[in-house]
Design an enzyme around this catalytic site. Structure first.
Site, PDB file in Angstrom:
ATOM      1  N   ARG A 132     -25.929  62.384  19.820  1.00 45.80           N
ATOM      2  CA  ARG A 132     -25.363  61.415  18.881  1.00 45.80           C
ATOM      3  C   ARG A 132     -25.473  59.999  19.442  1.00 45.80           C
ATOM      4  O   ARG A 132     -25.277  59.014  18.746  1.00 45.80           O
ATOM      5  CB  ARG A 132     -23.908  61.778  18.534  1.00 45.80           C
ATOM      6  CG  ARG A 132     -23.337  60.981  17.393  1.00 45.80           C
ATOM      7  CD  ARG A 132     -22.177  61.648  16.634  1.00 45.80           C
ATOM      8  NE  ARG A 132     -21.341  62.519  17.419  1.00 45.80           N
ATOM      9  CZ  ARG A 132     -20.478  62.134  18.360  1.00 45.80           C
ATOM     10  NH1 ARG A 132     -20.349  60.850  18.645  1.00 45.80           N
ATOM     11  NH2 ARG A 132     -19.752  63.016  19.005  1.00 45.80           N
ATOM     12  N   TYR A 148     -28.460  46.603  -5.150  1.00 46.60           N
ATOM     13  CA  TYR A 148     -28.631  48.060  -5.193  1.00 46.60           C
ATOM     14  C   TYR A 148     -27.280  48.704  -5.508  1.00 46.60           C
ATOM     15  O   TYR A 148     -26.271  48.371  -4.876  1.00 46.60           O
ATOM     16  CB  TYR A 148     -29.160  48.555  -3.841  1.00 46.60           C
ATOM     17  CG  TYR A 148     -29.215  50.052  -3.757  1.00 46.60           C
ATOM     18  CD1 TYR A 148     -30.148  50.771  -4.512  1.00 46.60           C
ATOM     19  CD2 TYR A 148     -28.332  50.758  -2.959  1.00 46.60           C
ATOM     20  CE1 TYR A 148     -30.188  52.147  -4.460  1.00 46.60           C
ATOM     21  CE2 TYR A 148     -28.371  52.140  -2.899  1.00 46.60           C
ATOM     22  CZ  TYR A 148     -29.300  52.833  -3.651  1.00 46.60           C
ATOM     23  OH  TYR A 148     -29.331  54.197  -3.601  1.00 46.60           O
ATOM     24  N   ASP A 191     -31.201  42.950   2.843  1.00 49.78           N
ATOM     25  CA  ASP A 191     -31.803  44.251   2.557  1.00 49.78           C
ATOM     26  C   ASP A 191     -33.272  43.985   2.213  1.00 49.78           C
ATOM     27  O   ASP A 191     -33.574  43.416   1.165  1.00 49.78           O
ATOM     28  CB  ASP A 191     -31.052  44.890   1.383  1.00 49.78           C
ATOM     29  CG  ASP A 191     -31.542  46.295   1.061  1.00 49.78           C
ATOM     30  OD1 ASP A 191     -32.717  46.602   1.359  1.00 49.78           O
ATOM     31  OD2 ASP A 191     -30.755  47.075   0.496  1.00 49.78           O
TER      32      ASP A 191
HETATM   33  C1  LIG Z   1     -32.495  53.173  -1.854  1.00 52.77           C
HETATM   34  C2  LIG Z   1     -31.938  51.871  -1.465  1.00 52.77           C
HETATM   35  C3  LIG Z   1     -30.827  51.788  -0.603  1.00 52.77           C
HETATM   36  C4  LIG Z   1     -30.094  53.020  -0.104  1.00 52.77           C
HETATM   37  O1  LIG Z   1     -30.873  53.796   0.742  1.00 52.77           O
HETATM   38  P1  LIG Z   1     -30.737  55.395   0.917  1.00 52.77           P
HETATM   39  O2  LIG Z   1     -31.798  55.702   1.905  1.00 52.77           O
HETATM   40  O3  LIG Z   1     -30.937  55.998  -0.435  1.00 52.77           O
HETATM   41  O4  LIG Z   1     -29.348  55.664   1.431  1.00 52.77           O
HETATM   42  C5  LIG Z   1     -30.393  50.523  -0.224  1.00 52.77           C
HETATM   43  N1  LIG Z   1     -31.005  49.403  -0.675  1.00 52.77           N
HETATM   44  C6  LIG Z   1     -32.056  49.451  -1.516  1.00 52.77           C
HETATM   45  C7  LIG Z   1     -32.682  48.179  -1.977  1.00 52.77           C
HETATM   46  C8  LIG Z   1     -32.559  50.679  -1.932  1.00 52.77           C
HETATM   47  O5  LIG Z   1     -33.603  50.716  -2.779  1.00 52.77           O
END
Ligand SMILES: *Cc1c(COP(=O)(O)O)cnc(C)c1O
Length: 356
Positions: A46, A97, A169
């Site tokens: 972990r 998102y 992001d």
């Molecule tokens: C899919 C997505 C997420 C979340 O990711 P997961 O791998 O599904 O947990 C976060 N931000 C964006 C822009 C996404 O497209």
């Protein structure tokens, strides 16, 4: 003489490999273990895993920082949100998102933090005004699924000036099209589930921190260890294998997306095309309202009706069918995740499905 840095298209292939020694394997294998013999650098899985390290050694330099692999994109999001002090304030796009929107909304309902939602990330003045006294600026650009593009350089500079931690992001752009750390972000987040891994066969997330972010990196690593948001070694190995072809996959997907966006602009059944001019996601608003959009998704043969994106295969979805999707997203909006198939096949299928 110092070597010039390799181009990203080279780095995705060359980084995160074992040292080139006689007899060494080409790739770091999936190291399947829960524990390690005592007195080594890591004692429990972990805390660390050599397969994670290989993946992180590839993704980190691509974004220009140090990476940490997480169990999913949302695990990486939750790790960054955990940096906000109790009662602190997060500035975030109202149409980010939907997992992020729901995560922040529920944290606010529990009294953990407050959220200042910004309706339009392209309104730089409104976003900077919201930053006063905030603890975290959360950005997504292009946004999912409206594909709005924020002025990252300006917003991130203002956040830094005011001492507000910033996170971007970068799932939609990937480090090949946009490097937020260079634009002034403190943390980059990815759903590696999407383009980085690229084959719709695993969930993973990543955080990347810049050279001044050592303390943040340590806090995120500690959160990963203690929340247990750790990726499996097999998933990590597959994600790194997928990353090897990111540059060629993206090149084809982006070329396909540009071509389809141009043709869709002239389509009689499409009244709006959202395409930021880069990337491989195109959102369209189609005639016939929500039903028209659902009919389109049900009628394609090659395009897969599915909720994800960033895979080699083209996928489409009417986003408002998801509970929790922000109301700013039109009911007739269909998000297209353009894959790497032959563009004429993709067009024929989409055109036929649109015409019903
Ligand atoms: C899919 C997505 C997420 C979340 O990711 P997961 O791998 O599904 O947990 C976060 N931000 C964006 C822009 C996404 O497209």
């Amino acid at each position: 003489m110092p070597q010039p840095a390799d181009a990203p298209a080279t780095q995705v292939v060359s980084l995160g490999r074992p040292p080139q020694e006689p007899g060494a394997p080409m790739s770091v294998p999936p190291v399947l273990t829960s524990t390690y013999v005592a007195d080594g650098p890591v004692n429990y899985a972990r805390v660390g895993n050599p397969t994670w390290t290989a993946f992180e050694d590839a993704v980190g330099p691509l974004e220009g920082g140090r990476a940490l692999a997480f169990a999913s994109g949302m695990a990486a999001v939750a790790a960054v949100v955990s940096l906000v002090p109790v009662g602190g304030t997060v500035v975030a796009p109202a149409a980010a998102y939907n997992g992020v929107v729901v995560h922040l909304t529920e944290a606010a309902e529990r009294g953990q933090l407050q959220v200042r939602w910004v309706d339009d990330v392209t309104d730089t003045a409104a976003v900077t005004a919201a930053l006063e006294g905030a603890d975290l600026l959360w950005l997504e650009s292009p946004t999912n699924p409206l594909l709005d593009v924020a002025d990252l350089r300006t917003l991130l500079a203002v956040a830094r000036e005011r001492g507000v931690l910033s996170a971007v992001d970068n799932t939609f752009a990937t480090p090949l099209l946009q490097r937020p750390l260079e634009l002034g972000a403190d943390v980059v987040v990815h759903s590696a589930t999407k383009y980085l891994a690229g084959h719709s066969d695993l969930l993973m997330g990543v955080t990347v921190t810049g050279s001044e972010g050592a303390a943040t990196h340590e806090r995120l690593a500690r959160h990963r260890q203690l929340s247990g948001a750790v990726p499996g070694p097999m998933e990590t190995w597959l994600a790194l294998r997928g990353l090897r072809t990111l540059a060629v996959r993206l090149e084809r997907a982006c070329a396909n997306a540009a071509e389809l966006a141009a043709r869709l602009g002239d389509h009689p059944r499409v009244h709006r095309v959202r395409y930021p001019g880069f990337g491989a996601i195109v959102s369209i608003e189609v005639d016939g309202g929500a039903e028209g959009a659902e009919r389109l998704c049900a009628a394609t043969r090659l395009w897969v009706h599915a909720t994800s994106l960033g895979g080699v295969e083209s996928q489409l979805e009417r986003r408002r069918r998801q509970p929790g999707e922000p109301e700013a997203v039109p009911v007739d909006l269909v998000r297209l995740s353009v894959g790497i198939e032959d563009v004429e096949d993709l067009w024929r299928d989409l055109d036929a499905a649109l015409r019903g």
